[in-house]
Design a protein around this motif. Structure first.
Motif, PDB file in Angstrom:
ATOM      1  N   GLY A 171       0.867  -1.200  -0.119  1.00  0.00           N
ATOM      2  CA  GLY A 171       0.129  -0.453   0.382  1.00  0.00           C
ATOM      3  C   GLY A 171       0.502   1.516   0.273  1.00  0.00           C
ATOM      4  N   ARG A 172       1.414   1.475   0.652  1.00  0.00           N
ATOM      5  CA  ARG A 172       2.462   2.269   1.024  1.00  0.00           C
ATOM      6  C   ARG A 172       2.981   2.355  -0.654  1.00  0.00           C
ATOM      7  NH1 ARG A 172       4.574   2.057   7.455  1.00  0.00           N
ATOM      8  NH2 ARG A 172       2.958   2.281   8.310  1.00  0.00           N
ATOM      9  N   ASP A 173       4.534   1.723  -1.399  1.00  0.00           N
ATOM     10  CA  ASP A 173       4.859   1.344  -2.192  1.00  0.00           C
ATOM     11  C   ASP A 173       4.145   2.135  -3.348  1.00  0.00           C
ATOM     12  OD1 ASP A 173       6.974   0.317  -0.886  1.00  0.00           O
ATOM     13  OD2 ASP A 173       6.288  -1.644  -0.985  1.00  0.00           O
ATOM     14  N   LEU A 174       2.183   1.615  -3.439  1.00  0.00           N
ATOM     15  CA  LEU A 174       2.267   2.507  -4.278  1.00  0.00           C
ATOM     16  C   LEU A 174       1.500   3.636  -3.980  1.00  0.00           C
ATOM     17  CD1 LEU A 174      -0.517  -0.243  -4.117  1.00  0.00           C
ATOM     18  CD2 LEU A 174       0.907  -0.142  -6.217  1.00  0.00           C
ATOM     19  N   ALA A 175       1.523   4.688  -2.682  1.00  0.00           N
ATOM     20  CA  ALA A 175       0.821   5.790  -2.759  1.00  0.00           C
ATOM     21  C   ALA A 175       2.159   6.814  -3.387  1.00  0.00           C
ATOM     22  CB  ALA A 175       0.658   6.134  -1.106  1.00  0.00           C
ATOM     23  N   SER A 176       3.173   5.781  -2.217  1.00  0.00           N
ATOM     24  CA  SER A 176       4.472   6.932  -2.577  1.00  0.00           C
ATOM     25  C   SER A 176       5.046   6.590  -4.419  1.00  0.00           C
ATOM     26  CB  SER A 176       5.598   6.244  -2.035  1.00  0.00           C
ATOM     27  OG  SER A 176       6.147   5.099  -2.280  1.00  0.00           O
ATOM     28  N   GLY A 177       4.571   5.726  -5.455  1.00  0.00           N
ATOM     29  CA  GLY A 177       5.190   5.614  -6.275  1.00  0.00           C
ATOM     30  C   GLY A 177       6.311   4.948  -7.196  1.00  0.00           C
ATOM     31  N   ARG A 178       6.807   4.505  -5.580  1.00  0.00           N
ATOM     32  CA  ARG A 178       7.701   3.188  -5.413  1.00  0.00           C
ATOM     33  C   ARG A 178       7.302   2.380  -7.038  1.00  0.00           C
ATOM     34  NH1 ARG A 178       8.440   4.578  -0.083  1.00  0.00           N
ATOM     35  NH2 ARG A 178       7.441   2.951   0.005  1.00  0.00           N
ATOM     36  N   LEU A 179       6.014   1.692  -6.619  1.00  0.00           N
ATOM     37  CA  LEU A 179       5.807   0.958  -7.559  1.00  0.00           C
ATOM     38  C   LEU A 179       4.181   1.179  -7.660  1.00  0.00           C
ATOM     39  CD1 LEU A 179       5.527  -2.062  -4.951  1.00  0.00           C
ATOM     40  CD2 LEU A 179       7.439  -2.056  -6.945  1.00  0.00           C
ATOM     41  N   VAL A 180       4.486   1.040  -9.050  1.00  0.00           N
ATOM     42  CA  VAL A 180       3.049   0.850 -10.397  1.00  0.00           C
ATOM     43  C   VAL A 180       1.770  -0.148 -10.359  1.00  0.00           C
ATOM     44  CG1 VAL A 180       1.789   1.905 -12.479  1.00  0.00           C
ATOM     45  CG2 VAL A 180       4.324   2.698 -11.246  1.00  0.00           C
ATOM     46  N   ARG A 181       1.459   0.748  -9.947  1.00  0.00           N
ATOM     47  CA  ARG A 181      -0.379  -1.026 -10.172  1.00  0.00           C
ATOM     48  C   ARG A 181      -0.547  -1.120 -12.030  1.00  0.00           C
ATOM     49  NH1 ARG A 181      -3.865  -1.949  -6.204  1.00  0.00           N
ATOM     50  NH2 ARG A 181      -3.869   0.585  -5.389  1.00  0.00           N
ATOM     51  N   LEU A 182      -0.114  -2.343 -11.754  1.00  0.00           N
ATOM     52  CA  LEU A 182      -0.922  -2.251 -13.529  1.00  0.00           C
ATOM     53  C   LEU A 182      -2.836  -3.872 -13.570  1.00  0.00           C
ATOM     54  CD1 LEU A 182       3.098  -4.194 -13.574  1.00  0.00           C
ATOM     55  CD2 LEU A 182       1.889  -1.712 -14.420  1.00  0.00           C
ATOM     56  N   LEU A 183      -2.700  -3.700 -14.990  1.00  0.00           N
ATOM     57  CA  LEU A 183      -4.013  -4.765 -15.205  1.00  0.00           C
ATOM     58  C   LEU A 183      -5.024  -3.741 -14.301  1.00  0.00           C
ATOM     59  CD1 LEU A 183      -1.937  -7.974 -15.387  1.00  0.00           C
ATOM     60  CD2 LEU A 183      -2.313  -6.419 -16.948  1.00  0.00           C
ATOM     61  N   ASP A 184      -5.191  -2.826 -14.176  1.00  0.00           N
ATOM     62  CA  ASP A 184      -6.095  -2.554 -13.316  1.00  0.00           C
ATOM     63  C   ASP A 184      -7.841  -2.590 -13.974  1.00  0.00           C
ATOM     64  OD1 ASP A 184      -5.283  -0.803 -11.755  1.00  0.00           O
ATOM     65  OD2 ASP A 184      -5.233   1.443 -12.500  1.00  0.00           O
ATOM     66  N   GLU A 185      -8.664  -3.214 -15.363  1.00  0.00           N
ATOM     67  CA  GLU A 185      -9.582  -3.591 -15.634  1.00  0.00           C
ATOM     68  C   GLU A 185      -9.101  -5.254 -14.670  1.00  0.00           C
ATOM     69  OE1 GLU A 185      -9.511  -2.648 -19.443  1.00  0.00           O
ATOM     70  OE2 GLU A 185     -10.532  -0.577 -19.299  1.00  0.00           O
ATOM     71  N   TYR A 186      -8.298  -5.777 -14.348  1.00  0.00           N
ATOM     72  CA  TYR A 186      -8.439  -7.425 -14.027  1.00  0.00           C
ATOM     73  C   TYR A 186      -8.542  -7.517 -12.504  1.00  0.00           C
ATOM     74  CZ  TYR A 186      -7.823  -7.750 -19.257  1.00  0.00           C
ATOM     75  OH  TYR A 186      -7.551  -7.813 -20.499  1.00  0.00           O
ATOM     76  N   ARG A 187      -9.488  -8.584 -12.508  1.00  0.00           N
ATOM     77  CA  ARG A 187      -8.956  -9.040 -10.285  1.00  0.00           C
ATOM     78  C   ARG A 187      -8.705 -10.480 -10.535  1.00  0.00           C
ATOM     79  NH1 ARG A 187      -8.965  -4.204 -10.649  1.00  0.00           N
ATOM     80  NH2 ARG A 187     -10.555  -2.960  -9.433  1.00  0.00           N
ATOM     81  N   LEU A 188      -7.668 -10.718  -8.728  1.00  0.00           N
ATOM     82  CA  LEU A 188      -7.760 -11.517  -9.467  1.00  0.00           C
ATOM     83  C   LEU A 188      -8.198 -12.605  -8.036  1.00  0.00           C
ATOM     84  CD1 LEU A 188      -3.241 -11.098  -9.592  1.00  0.00           C
ATOM     85  CD2 LEU A 188      -4.164 -13.059 -10.109  1.00  0.00           C
ATOM     86  N   PRO A 189      -8.256 -13.199  -7.562  1.00  0.00           N
ATOM     87  CA  PRO A 189      -8.828 -13.926  -6.878  1.00  0.00           C
ATOM     88  C   PRO A 189      -8.737 -13.712  -5.584  1.00  0.00           C
ATOM     89  CG  PRO A 189      -8.172 -16.540  -8.062  1.00  0.00           C
ATOM     90  CD  PRO A 189      -7.928 -14.938  -8.022  1.00  0.00           C
TER      91      PRO A 189
END
Length: 354
Positions: free
Chosen positions: A246-264
């Motif tokens: 969560g913090r990595d995504l918020a800070s931009g260290r990591l980028v969320r990919l495949l937003d249109e898809y969901r895993l179980p």
């Protein structure tokens, strides 16, 4: 006959000086009271009471036996009261087992707040990423993924549901390009758990239904925190729990990919050995966990069109997409890559379901 009950009857007879009065006080018949005392004397091989038509008196052996039996019964009553108190008041050692990364990132503040509320309870926490048998290993309560529960006799209660997130660093995406469909993962080095621990086929739900892919493992590790470290070093694309990054995504260290898809989703469960005579320390800890997580346990959003299923077979990795500085066609993928610096600076709302 019951020896402890016989001891209690003998003490009552000696205190009241009468079989009849003892029988009335204990709501027993005189014959039963007489039988209890006779059974004690037979067991000990000595007379405890001198009986006359007018009164009872203790023999020397009876007086000695009475003194010791009083202590035994007093101690027994104290032990019973202590056990009852432990079942009604939170006290004692509370043995907890939880997954390693969840424990390190989410459990510590919960244990701290619980210990502050119930200072007579001593939490004893074990972190383990393996199958756990609560009964055999002596745990009072477990916070477990369903795949890690082994006892058939345990009681379970859903605690919270989290999501898995496909992610990578901006630097990795600049060099290798951004995957926009699950099939694109087949040409990216992926960071995953070993196959026997769930790092095999991935099932995505997206706009056109289910897509099944088997991303090639560039690196495998049995600990998700290690996979996070590999991802932060731009070693590949990772699929990690939302609570971990969560913090990595918020800070931009990591980028969320495949937003249109969901895993179980990941479902974490509270497990404990039995509902029968549940100790107060276990009951209050379960309530404490539910109080913290329940407001955040909303269902994951549904995806569109789940009717069709596509299976994608793994194939050898293709060459990486050229860097944006190379002379490459102005494709949609490269257009996406050129926008990465702005993505990295955007604050992304992090899921904190765990």
């Amino acid at each position: 006959m019951n020896q402890l009950q016989s001891m209690r009857v003998f003490v009552k007879v000696a205190d009241l000086g009468s079989f009849v009065r003892a029988a009335g006080a204990m709501e027993l018949s005189s014959a039963v009271v007489t039988r209890h005392v006779a059974d004690l004397e037979s067991r000990l091989g000595t007379r405890l009471l001198n009986r006359t038509t007018r009164r009872l008196s203790l023999t020397e052996a009876g007086a000695t036996y009475l003194e010791r039996v009083r202590h035994i019964l007093t101690d027994l009553e104290g032990v019973e009261q202590m056990v009852v108190a432990r079942n009604h008041e939170p006290v004692g050692t509370l043995r907890i087992v939880a997954p390693v990364v969840f424990g390190l990132h989410s459990l510590a503040p919960l244990v701290q707040s619980y210990a502050a509320r119930y200072p007579a309870v001593v939490p004893d926490v074990t972190l383990a990423d393996r199958h756990v048998d609560l009964v055999e290993e002596g745990f009072d309560v477990g916070i477990l993924a369903s795949r890690h529960m082994r006892s058939a006799s345990i009681v379970t209660r859903r605690l919270t549901t989290g999501c898995m997130t496909v992610c990578a660093t901006p630097a990795y995406l600049v060099q290798h390009g951004m995957p926009t469909r699950p099939e694109d993962l087949l040409r990216h080095p992926c960071l995953s758990r070993p196959a026997e621990q769930g790092g095999e086929e991935r099932v995505f739900k997206g706009p056109n239904g289910e897509v099944r892919v088997r991303p090639p493992n560039a690196i495998a590790a049995n600990n998700t925190e290690m996979l996070r470290q590999f991802a932060l070093l731009s070693m590949g694309v990772a699929i990690l729990p939302s609570y971990l990054i969560g913090r990595d995504l918020a800070s931009g260290r990591l980028v969320r990919l495949l937003d249109e898809y969901r895993l179980p989703p990941i479902e974490l469960t509270i497990a404990y050995p039995s509902r029968l005579h549940l100790p107060a320390k276990v009951r209050t800890f379960i309530d404490h966990l539910v109080e913290h997580f329940q407001p955040e346990s909303a269902p994951l959003p549904s995806t569109r069109g789940a009717s069709s299923v596509r299976t994608v077979v793994a194939r050898p990795a293709e060459p990486a997409v050229p860097d944006v500085d190379d002379e490459a066609p102005d494709t949609h993928e490269h257009e996406t890559t050129r926008r990465l610096p702005r993505v990295a600076r955007t604050r992304i709302a992090a899921s904190s379901q765990f």
